[in-house]
Design a protein around this motif. Sequence first.
Motif, mmCIF file in Angstrom:
data_model
loop_
_atom_site.group_PDB
_atom_site.id
_atom_site.type_symbol
_atom_site.label_atom_id
_atom_site.label_comp_id
_atom_site.label_asym_id
_atom_site.label_seq_id
_atom_site.Cartn_x
_atom_site.Cartn_y
_atom_site.Cartn_z
ATOM 1 N N SER A 162 0.826 -1.199 0.000
ATOM 2 C CA SER A 162 0.000 0.000 0.000
ATOM 3 C C SER A 162 0.863 1.253 0.000
ATOM 4 C CB SER A 162 -0.919 0.002 1.234
ATOM 5 O OG SER A 162 -1.707 1.176 1.263
ATOM 6 N N ARG A 163 0.481 2.203 -0.832
ATOM 7 C CA ARG A 163 1.222 3.465 -0.906
ATOM 8 C C ARG A 163 0.232 4.622 -0.983
ATOM 9 N NH1 ARG A 163 1.202 5.346 -6.149
ATOM 10 N NH2 ARG A 163 0.465 3.864 -7.735
ATOM 11 N N HIS A 164 0.724 5.813 -0.710
ATOM 12 C CA HIS A 164 -0.113 7.001 -0.806
ATOM 13 C C HIS A 164 -0.468 7.268 -2.268
ATOM 14 C CE1 HIS A 164 1.814 8.445 3.185
ATOM 15 N NE2 HIS A 164 0.710 7.761 3.410
ATOM 16 N N ILE A 165 -1.710 7.661 -2.483
ATOM 17 C CA ILE A 165 -2.185 7.963 -3.829
ATOM 18 C C ILE A 165 -2.330 9.467 -3.982
ATOM 19 C CG2 ILE A 165 -4.030 7.625 -5.504
ATOM 20 C CD1 ILE A 165 -2.378 5.125 -4.873
ATOM 21 N N GLY A 166 -1.647 10.014 -4.984
ATOM 22 C CA GLY A 166 -1.721 11.439 -5.242
ATOM 23 C C GLY A 166 -1.133 12.269 -4.105
ATOM 24 N N ARG A 167 -1.595 13.502 -4.019
ATOM 25 C CA ARG A 167 -1.205 14.407 -2.942
ATOM 26 C C ARG A 167 -2.464 15.037 -2.355
ATOM 27 N NH1 ARG A 167 3.005 18.263 -5.960
ATOM 28 N NH2 ARG A 167 1.225 18.241 -7.422
ATOM 29 N N VAL A 168 -2.342 15.558 -1.135
ATOM 30 C CA VAL A 168 -3.493 16.176 -0.487
ATOM 31 C C VAL A 168 -4.025 17.302 -1.373
ATOM 32 C CG1 VAL A 168 -4.280 17.487 1.514
ATOM 33 C CG2 VAL A 168 -2.689 15.575 1.810
ATOM 34 N N GLY A 169 -5.320 17.246 -1.643
ATOM 35 C CA GLY A 169 -5.961 18.219 -2.512
ATOM 36 C C GLY A 169 -6.203 17.722 -3.914
ATOM 37 N N ASP A 170 -5.535 16.625 -4.298
ATOM 38 C CA ASP A 170 -5.708 16.087 -5.644
ATOM 39 C C ASP A 170 -7.086 15.460 -5.813
ATOM 40 O OD1 ASP A 170 -3.194 16.878 -6.302
ATOM 41 O OD2 ASP A 170 -2.317 14.857 -6.392
ATOM 42 N N LYS A 171 -7.568 15.467 -7.042
ATOM 43 C CA LYS A 171 -8.826 14.814 -7.386
ATOM 44 C C LYS A 171 -8.535 13.458 -7.999
ATOM 45 C CE LYS A 171 -13.070 15.463 -10.101
ATOM 46 N NZ LYS A 171 -13.788 16.374 -11.039
ATOM 47 N N ILE A 172 -9.268 12.434 -7.538
ATOM 48 C CA ILE A 172 -9.122 11.082 -8.066
ATOM 49 C C ILE A 172 -10.414 10.714 -8.776
ATOM 50 C CG2 ILE A 172 -8.678 8.662 -7.508
ATOM 51 C CD1 ILE A 172 -7.308 9.551 -4.980
ATOM 52 N N THR A 173 -10.307 10.073 -9.924
ATOM 53 C CA THR A 173 -11.506 9.689 -10.671
ATOM 54 C C THR A 173 -11.495 8.200 -10.995
ATOM 55 O OG1 THR A 173 -10.429 10.238 -12.781
ATOM 56 C CG2 THR A 173 -11.709 11.986 -11.706
ATOM 57 N N ASN A 174 -12.694 7.677 -11.258
ATOM 58 C CA ASN A 174 -12.875 6.277 -11.677
ATOM 59 C C ASN A 174 -12.135 5.306 -10.758
ATOM 60 O OD1 ASN A 174 -14.435 7.083 -13.946
ATOM 61 N ND2 ASN A 174 -12.554 7.507 -15.094
ATOM 62 N N LEU A 175 -12.545 5.313 -9.512
ATOM 63 C CA LEU A 175 -11.891 4.491 -8.491
ATOM 64 C C LEU A 175 -12.808 3.332 -8.101
ATOM 65 C CD1 LEU A 175 -9.313 4.418 -6.710
ATOM 66 C CD2 LEU A 175 -10.574 5.741 -5.006
ATOM 67 N N GLU A 176 -12.281 2.117 -8.166
ATOM 68 C CA GLU A 176 -13.018 0.927 -7.730
ATOM 69 C C GLU A 176 -12.344 0.362 -6.485
ATOM 70 O OE1 GLU A 176 -14.037 -3.643 -9.147
ATOM 71 O OE2 GLU A 176 -13.650 -2.104 -10.684
ATOM 72 N N LEU A 177 -13.093 0.304 -5.383
ATOM 73 C CA LEU A 177 -12.542 -0.143 -4.109
ATOM 74 C C LEU A 177 -13.331 -1.330 -3.575
ATOM 75 C CD1 LEU A 177 -12.036 3.304 -2.302
ATOM 76 C CD2 LEU A 177 -10.374 2.033 -3.675
#
Length: 310
Positions: A199-214
């Motif tokens: 597991s690693r950090h995704i993006g940075r604080v404030g970034d927008k993430i799209t099309n995420l399947e969890l």
Amino acid sequence: MLFLINYKSRIFFLYLFYYRVINVVGRAGIVMKQNSNPINSEIQQLIDNKLAVYNQERTPDKGYYCILFPTQKTLYYTLWFHNPDALYYPYIYLSNLELNASNSVSTAIRILSNSYLPLFFVERIENYANNGDDIINFGKYKGNHLQTIYLFDPRYIQWIADKFEAKVKSEFRFKELAESYTKAYLDTQTRKTYKPTQSRHIGRVGDKITNLELTITRVRLEDNIYKTRMVNGTMHFYVDQFITAKDQAGNLYHITLKSSNRSLQTQTLPAGAHAYQVNEKLMIESAKVTKQYTIHNIQYTRIGYIKFIK
């Protein structure tokens, strides 16, 4: 793998597990519900399956939880904890569950999702505090029962267990009860260490993430202490869902879904609210990274402002 176990294997495991623990349970003063069971066979089969799956790899050596059938005092099924180290009162009352058996099992399993201890259905419980030994007679919560404060401020109960100095027998009983509540709290609230190290950090604080399947790996219900309040003599609870989920690469996310509707029971979602479950899929159209942190060398990404795919 747990859900791939066939029906016969589940029932065999259930009876084998009960056989292993029945002597421990019997000596503790607990009566298992058997011949006088009012639940029909179809519901009983469903309950047995749920408990068989949940109880796998859980042993009662360090304690266990009980679902008590409704009594003359309450229409609800209730959840109890048994502390094998307790001298005076082995059983402590934790909370009400539901009005029917199957939903009570599901609710109990959600509450105990982080526990390493097994869960049983019981008909009767003996040796529990019923003479005022569980009332706090000092401090800011003076006059309240330990169980009441356990629901709102469990760390205060933990402080009593660690710091209170008992001098007479009634105070020893009081301290023992605080220790039992603390044991239950630590068992149900201490986070399990997740194995995936990728597991690693995704993006940075404030970034927008799209099309995420969890995929959900854990769900915890918790009363929002800032919104919970008494209205016309009735307690109104606002119960939030704290979700841990992972993406296909094994990266871990934390999501908080806050309740906008009241509930009349603690740690219980209001009617009509969606109760998220382990292994449920979350299809997210967009979300914002709100925080990143590391726990036990595992990196987590907290996301908010979530828009789900309908």
